[in-house]
Design a protein around this motif. Structure first.
Motif, PDB file in Angstrom:
ATOM      1  N   LEU A 200       0.831  -1.199   0.000  1.00  0.00           N
ATOM      2  CA  LEU A 200       0.000   0.000   0.000  1.00  0.00           C
ATOM      3  C   LEU A 200       0.872   1.259   0.000  1.00  0.00           C
ATOM      4  CD1 LEU A 200      -2.931  -1.092   2.352  1.00  0.00           C
ATOM      5  CD2 LEU A 200      -2.872  -1.019  -0.139  1.00  0.00           C
ATOM      6  N   LEU A 219      -4.688   6.219  -4.569  1.00  0.00           N
ATOM      7  CA  LEU A 219      -4.167   4.939  -5.057  1.00  0.00           C
ATOM      8  C   LEU A 219      -4.126   3.876  -3.961  1.00  0.00           C
ATOM      9  CD1 LEU A 219      -3.738   6.429  -7.648  1.00  0.00           C
ATOM     10  CD2 LEU A 219      -1.418   5.520  -7.777  1.00  0.00           C
ATOM     11  N   GLU A 222      -7.690   2.670  -3.909  1.00  0.00           N
ATOM     12  CA  GLU A 222      -7.992   1.852  -5.085  1.00  0.00           C
ATOM     13  C   GLU A 222      -7.326   0.483  -4.997  1.00  0.00           C
ATOM     14  OE1 GLU A 222      -7.090   3.921  -8.709  1.00  0.00           O
ATOM     15  OE2 GLU A 222      -8.311   5.653  -8.159  1.00  0.00           O
ATOM     16  N   THR A 223      -6.084   0.489  -4.526  1.00  0.00           N
ATOM     17  CA  THR A 223      -5.372  -0.787  -4.401  1.00  0.00           C
ATOM     18  C   THR A 223      -6.047  -1.680  -3.366  1.00  0.00           C
ATOM     19  OG1 THR A 223      -3.301   0.307  -4.984  1.00  0.00           O
ATOM     20  CG2 THR A 223      -3.135  -1.842  -3.912  1.00  0.00           C
ATOM     21  N   GLN A 226      -9.255  -3.260  -4.514  1.00  0.00           N
ATOM     22  CA  GLN A 226      -9.161  -4.280  -5.562  1.00  0.00           C
ATOM     23  C   GLN A 226      -8.338  -5.482  -5.127  1.00  0.00           C
ATOM     24  OE1 GLN A 226      -8.874  -2.733  -9.814  1.00  0.00           O
ATOM     25  NE2 GLN A 226      -8.387  -0.896  -8.661  1.00  0.00           N
ATOM     26  N   SER A 227      -7.895  -5.469  -3.876  1.00  0.00           N
ATOM     27  CA  SER A 227      -7.064  -6.569  -3.400  1.00  0.00           C
ATOM     28  C   SER A 227      -7.935  -7.738  -2.958  1.00  0.00           C
ATOM     29  CB  SER A 227      -6.211  -6.108  -2.208  1.00  0.00           C
ATOM     30  OG  SER A 227      -5.245  -5.181  -2.642  1.00  0.00           O
TER      31      SER A 227
ATOM     32  N   VAL B 211      -1.836   0.822  -9.861  1.00  0.00           N
ATOM     33  CA  VAL B 211      -2.717   0.134  -8.904  1.00  0.00           C
ATOM     34  C   VAL B 211      -2.764  -1.354  -9.193  1.00  0.00           C
ATOM     35  CG1 VAL B 211      -5.112  -0.120  -8.181  1.00  0.00           C
ATOM     36  CG2 VAL B 211      -4.110   2.162  -8.380  1.00  0.00           C
ATOM     37  N   VAL B 215      -1.616  -4.446  -6.866  1.00  0.00           N
ATOM     38  CA  VAL B 215      -2.503  -5.539  -6.469  1.00  0.00           C
ATOM     39  C   VAL B 215      -1.861  -6.872  -6.824  1.00  0.00           C
ATOM     40  CG1 VAL B 215      -4.723  -6.658  -6.914  1.00  0.00           C
ATOM     41  CG2 VAL B 215      -4.631  -4.178  -6.638  1.00  0.00           C
TER      42      VAL B 215
END
Lengths: 592, 447
Positions: A200, A219, A222-223, A226-227, B211, B215
């Motif tokens: 992160l 970000l 967002e990360t 979506q993890s 991003v 991930v």
């Protein structure tokens, strides 16, 4: 190649219904005495019993004559050895749309329900949260990205409320670090590992370099969103002792189990604090949380979601009726009927008697003036819904509510078969064999002289149909007091409607009059109760029951019974089983 | 509606495209003859359900001198663009688990039996989803690498997901690709970035890449600890993220005919909007192909056991309800004929649209292979012999069109052979697909 009549047609239930000429006359389901009652093992018929696979529909007895076994461990399990914990399988569960919406609401305060745009879940065994059915697809991956971007931007529009530090006063690095640790732990539902923290931070740093501090945080959000650690509930369990095959979830995993069982959302501050202190290991601590959490309105929403799926409430507002036949049935009315059923179920379960029988027999409902006028109920004024006592000769309980009656109907007429099938499948958990593939499935022609009962008489006259339809039609035809749009009537084509009916092959066999009579009978049925318990089991755990769950199911049934069959007690019982309190230990790469 | 000039497209829609030599993109429209790489080939699948009425479907005459049937009459103007195929059997659909609709649907593009599962159909044993990758995805894995979307799956009232009845395409065994039923959402996904603010788009792309990369980095710390089932789930998830990243950064080339469509607003759940939704989806599909945003697309009308009410044809029951009636019910046979004529009209509309896009010396239809398929041969018998396949477009010259092909009853000609030929027409060398037991190589005399 010889194009033989497909071989499968000559086995299974058709063998019984056509070749042997005894249609559908097997014994229904496993007897509900709990003895040797294996989930998934129908005792019916002579064909292949439906096995409960890892994800199977228990007891879909496709073989043999008769209705497949609606198995279910009933009562206290005589013959079961329930000493060692036996949790059944436990899979990583992806959040479904309902859970995603709830989770972002609780994580970010976002009320926009972004997941409503995601593809609808595969419904397995009637529910939208089956772990193995929740697959990923290209569309979904993209929608996760879009939703994450929107959610992050919306949350950062009010940065001070999201980020409790000041990047200028406290320094950007320090502020970002504390935000990542705190927000990450909430989003991932556990304290971040070093690697998660570093990831992160990478997102933050890249965003800051790209634009500024705020973009860095954007970000991070967002990360995180979506993890897999956010999108799935991944569990590892506590470390096993040597030789141990069953372990407890960690406190943080238990916090998520509790919050998704009772709220279908992320843990709240109290659960997180308890997990932080490792206070979600002992049963007393866990059960205290259950009692607390059940009082939260979020628990009502979860029960409402179950009801929506199980009683088809989600179909109410997409109903289309033929306006030449049902001119008064508008989209407005359909919406009001949905509200009626939601309010009714919420009231019975949480504020009323609370038991499954009362859902079927409660002598009241909720209406506003417009809906009352549609039903022809006098004395209701205003737009607000109020409690209305029903004329007990006309209606009682959910089965007589307009929405369900309209869903279980055609656009221009009633549907006795659908109505009978609903009672059989949803309330009694019977697995009905499907109709033979080569027959004409066509409702009898509409008539201006015949009654529906007369029109459907062919089902009982024809040997090919009567075997199965005798299970459904004598029940479904007792709904004829309600037309295809839920209005009460006593005549059809100027003939008095005959609503005498009969249930066969059940634990409440016998004759009755009308749906109010049917509801009375069903409210005393043990099968209806274990059907409800089994359905809640599947919904609560996101999977079908397996052989390993026999003790858990028996225990749930027993506690349900002791509570007087209260739905809320059923939910509490589901938080106390081995399936909930333990998980199998699965080494890396290992099978379960 | 505004025609985008090529410069806008290059700058606007594709981050990487900016770096490509102008000529390389230009040449796609066939103007730079000397260095022209071949024009891209496209594959389109057109699915309609519940079988056809063979006596009103089969043309008469010989291979090259034939008369179209009542059902296929709307294709008269495209007679030289099509190949009507009679006598090919979906052999695989007579094997394994599931009912006839389920097996027909699952095997239609995969040529392999259904997986075990819990969906109980109208007969047979319960079954799961298809047991293999579908032919469109086989092709997409090869020709879809360079486009923004590897493939597009569009639907018209395909209903809820979850069972084998609901899907045409499979990325792999048990991995269905659900169709998007909402033209507005298709538009947003496919076209919303076309045109617009270049700098902002570039920034957005850079951010998304960061991003998604981040991930993806999580895979290493998560997957190795998991049990086999959960690990497979995570692997599937990360694979989608990887694909998403590839899609986002892929170049967008465009032919001269690329026009950003208008965003549709249709109630895509209303039965009677079926024709309007279908037309919107076909328009979007053709433009996505013309803009080279994808080279493989599927349009799924209804679903297997689809029960849309064709009220605009005077139907008072759903499609599937009609399809069960006996042949003696003449009014039903007539209605089913009308429904299939209607589908022919839609197919003709799609071909005309494809032919309206100029490419090189010809049209996009010349560079496209369109496959019209059905999960059943006939509805009431739920049978799978003589599947009503129609192919269209020349697949860049691979398919010889303007023909009516009949195949013998014996030995049976399995439809897996047709699927192999579809791959061959699209440039793949494969000689089998699905279960090789139902495949003897490419379909004779097709290409």
């Amino acid at each position: 190649m010889s194009r033989s009549f497909s071989s499968h047609w000559t086995k299974g239930w058709l063998l019984g219904s056509i070749v042997a000429g005894v249609s559908c006359t097997g014994v229904i389901g496993a007897p509900d005495n709990g003895v040797n009652s294996r989930p998934g093992g129908g005792t019916a018929g002579s064909g292949t019993a439906g096995g409960a696979g890892a994800d199977g529909v228990g007891g879909a007895g496709v073989g043999g004559a008769g209705v497949g076994g609606a198995g279910g461990a009933g009562g206290a399990g005589a013959g079961l050895n329930c000493t060692a914990p036996s949790p059944g399988p436990s899979y990583a569960r992806r959040l479904n749309r309902f859970e995603y919406n709830n989770t972002v609401r609780d994580l970010l305060g976002d009320q926009t329900a972004p997941a409503n745009d995601f593809p609808s879940e595969e419904r397995r065994n009637g529910f939208d949260n089956n772990a193995t059915a929740l697959q990923i697809s290209p569309t979904l991956a993209e929608q996760y990205m879009n939703a994450a971007e929107r959610l992050a931007a919306a949350a950062l529009a009010n940065m001070p409320s999201l980020v409790p530090c000041d990047p200028i006063k406290d320094g950007e690095d320090a502020c970002a670090k504390s935000f990542i640790a705190a927000f990450g732990a909430k989003a991932f539902r556990h304290p971040l590992s070093v690697a998660e923290n570093a990831r992160l931070w990478t997102a933050f740093d890249a965003g800051r370099k790209l634009t500024d501090f705020k973009t860095g945080l954007q970000l991070v959000l967002e990360t995180a969103l979506q993890s897999p650690e956010f999108l799935y509930r991944v569990e590892f369990g506590t470390a096993p002792q040597v030789g141990q095959t069953v372990v407890k979830p960690t406190s943080f995993e238990m916090a998520s189990r509790l919050s998704y069982l009772l709220w279908q959302s992320m843990p709240d501050d109290a659960l997180r604090a308890a997990a932080q202190q490792d206070k979600l290991v002992g049963n007393d601590d866990i059960f205290a949380q259950v009692d607390r959490m059940l009082k939260d309105p979020k628990a009502r929403a979860v029960v409402a979601h179950f009801n929506e799926l199980w009683f088809h409430l989600d179909q109410y507002d997409v109903l289309e009726k033929d306006v030449s036949v049902f001119p008064a049935f508008t989209a407005d009315i359909a919406g009001l009927m949905a509200e009626e059923s939601y309010r009714f179920l919420d009231h019975v379960i949480w504020d009323g008697a609370g038991d499954i029988g009362s859902i079927l027999t409660a002598p009241y409902t909720f209406m506003n003036a417009k809906l009352a006028s549609y039903y022809g109920v006098p004395g209701v004024v205003g737009d607000s819904f109020v409690r209305v006592n029903l004329d007990p000769t006309q209606r009682s309980g959910l089965l007589t509510q307009g929405g369900l009656l309209s869903v279980l109907a055609k656009s221009n007429q009633t549907a006795p078969v659908h109505r009978g099938k609903f009672v059989r499948e949803q309330l009694l958990c019977d697995e009905l064999p499907p109709p033979p593939p080569d027959i004409i499935i066509k409702p009898p022609e509409l008539s201006s002289t015949l009654s529906t009962r007369e029109r459907f008489a062919q089902h009982s006259a024809s040997a090919a149909c009567s075997g199965c339809h005798q299970l459904m039609d004598p029940i479904g035809l007792t709904f004829e007091n309600y037309d295809g749009a839920g209005k009460y009537r006593t005549t059809e084509n100027n003939k008095a409607i005959d609503v005498s009916g009969e249930i066969t092959q059940s634990d409440v066999t016998g004759t009755f009059q009308g749906v109010t009579g049917l509801a009375q009978k069903l409210s005393t049925s043990q099968k209806v109760k274990s059907c409800m318990a089994r359905s809640w089991f599947r919904y609560a755990y996101g999977r079908a029951e397996t052989d390993a769950d026999a003790c858990a199911l028996a225990e749930v049934n027993q506690k349900f019974k002791e509570s007087g069959y209260k739905i809320t007690s059923l939910i509490v019982a589901l938080a106390k089983t081995d399936a909930f309190l333990y998980r199998p230990y699965i080494p890396a790469g290992g099978a379960q | 509606m505004k025609v985008l000039d090529r410069r806008t497209l290059l700058r606007g829609a594709g981050g990487i495209a900016i770096g490509l030599p102008f000529l390389e993109i230009m040449s796609r429209s066939g103007t730079a003859a000397a260095q022209t790489p071949p024009l891209p080939k496209r594959l389109v699948v057109f699915f309609s359900p519940d079988g056809s009425i063979r006596e009103n479907w089969t043309p008469t005459g010989t291979e090259t001198n034939f008369q179209l049937s009542r059902i296929l009459a709307p294709l008269e103007a495209h007679k030289q663009n099509i190949v009507v195929i009679d006598g090919v059997d979906n052999v695989c659909a007579t094997k394994g688990l599931g009912d006839d609709h389920m097996r027909g649907m699952g095997a239609m593009l995969t040529g392999i039996e259904l997986l075990p599962g819990t969906t109980q159909g109208g007969a047979g044993d319960p079954a799961g989803l298809a047991g293999g990758i579908s032919v469109d995805q086989k092709v997409a894995n090869v020709i879809g690498k360079s486009t923004k979307f590897k493939s597009l799956e569009l639907g018209v009232l395909t209903g809820g997901g979850g069972t084998v009845w609901a899907y045409t395409s499979y990325a792999d065994a048990n991995v269905p690709l659900p169709a998007d039923n909402n033209p507005a959402s298709v538009f947003n996904r496919v076209f919303s970035q076309l045109g617009g603010d270049q700098t902002a788009l570039q920034k957005l792309r850079a951010r998304r890449k960061t991003v998604l990369d981040t991930v993806m980095d999580g895979y290493g710390s998560l997957a190795p600890q998991l049990g086999a089932v959960d690990k497979a789930r995570m692997e599937a998830h990360f694979a989608e993220i990887r694909d998403l990243e590839t899609r986002l950064t892929a170049s967008v080339g465009a032919g001269d005919s690329c026009v950003k469509p208008v965003a549709p607003t249709i109630d895509y759940k209303a039965n009677d909007n079926f024709p309007v939704i279908g037309k919107a989806q076909m328009d979007l599909m053709v433009m996505a192909l013309a803009c080279d945003l994808t080279r493989v697309a599927t349009i799924q009308w209804e679903r297997s056991v689809g029960d849309v009410r064709f009220s605009w044809l005077g139907a008072d029951r759903g499609h599937h309800a009609y399809s069960h009636d006996a042949d003696s019910a003449l009014d039903t046979v007539e209605m089913l004929t009308k429904i299939n004529i209607w589908y022919s009209e839609q197919f003709a509309y799609l071909l005309t649209k494809l032919a309206s896009i100029k490419e090189g010396a010809g049209t996009m239809l010349d560079n496209t292979l369109v496959v019209w398929c059905n999960e059943l041969s006939r509805g009431n018998s739920h049978s799978h012999p003589d599947m009503p396949f129609v192919l269209a477009g020349r697949a860049g010259g691979a398919l010889r069109t303007g023909r009516f092909l009949t195949y013998p009853k014996s030995p049976t000609v399995p439809h897996n052979n047709l699927l192999v030929s579809v791959m061959n027409a699209m440039g793949l060398p494969d000689q089998t697909i699905g279960n090789p037991a139902y495949c003897t190589g490419p379909l004779a005399n097709l290409l």
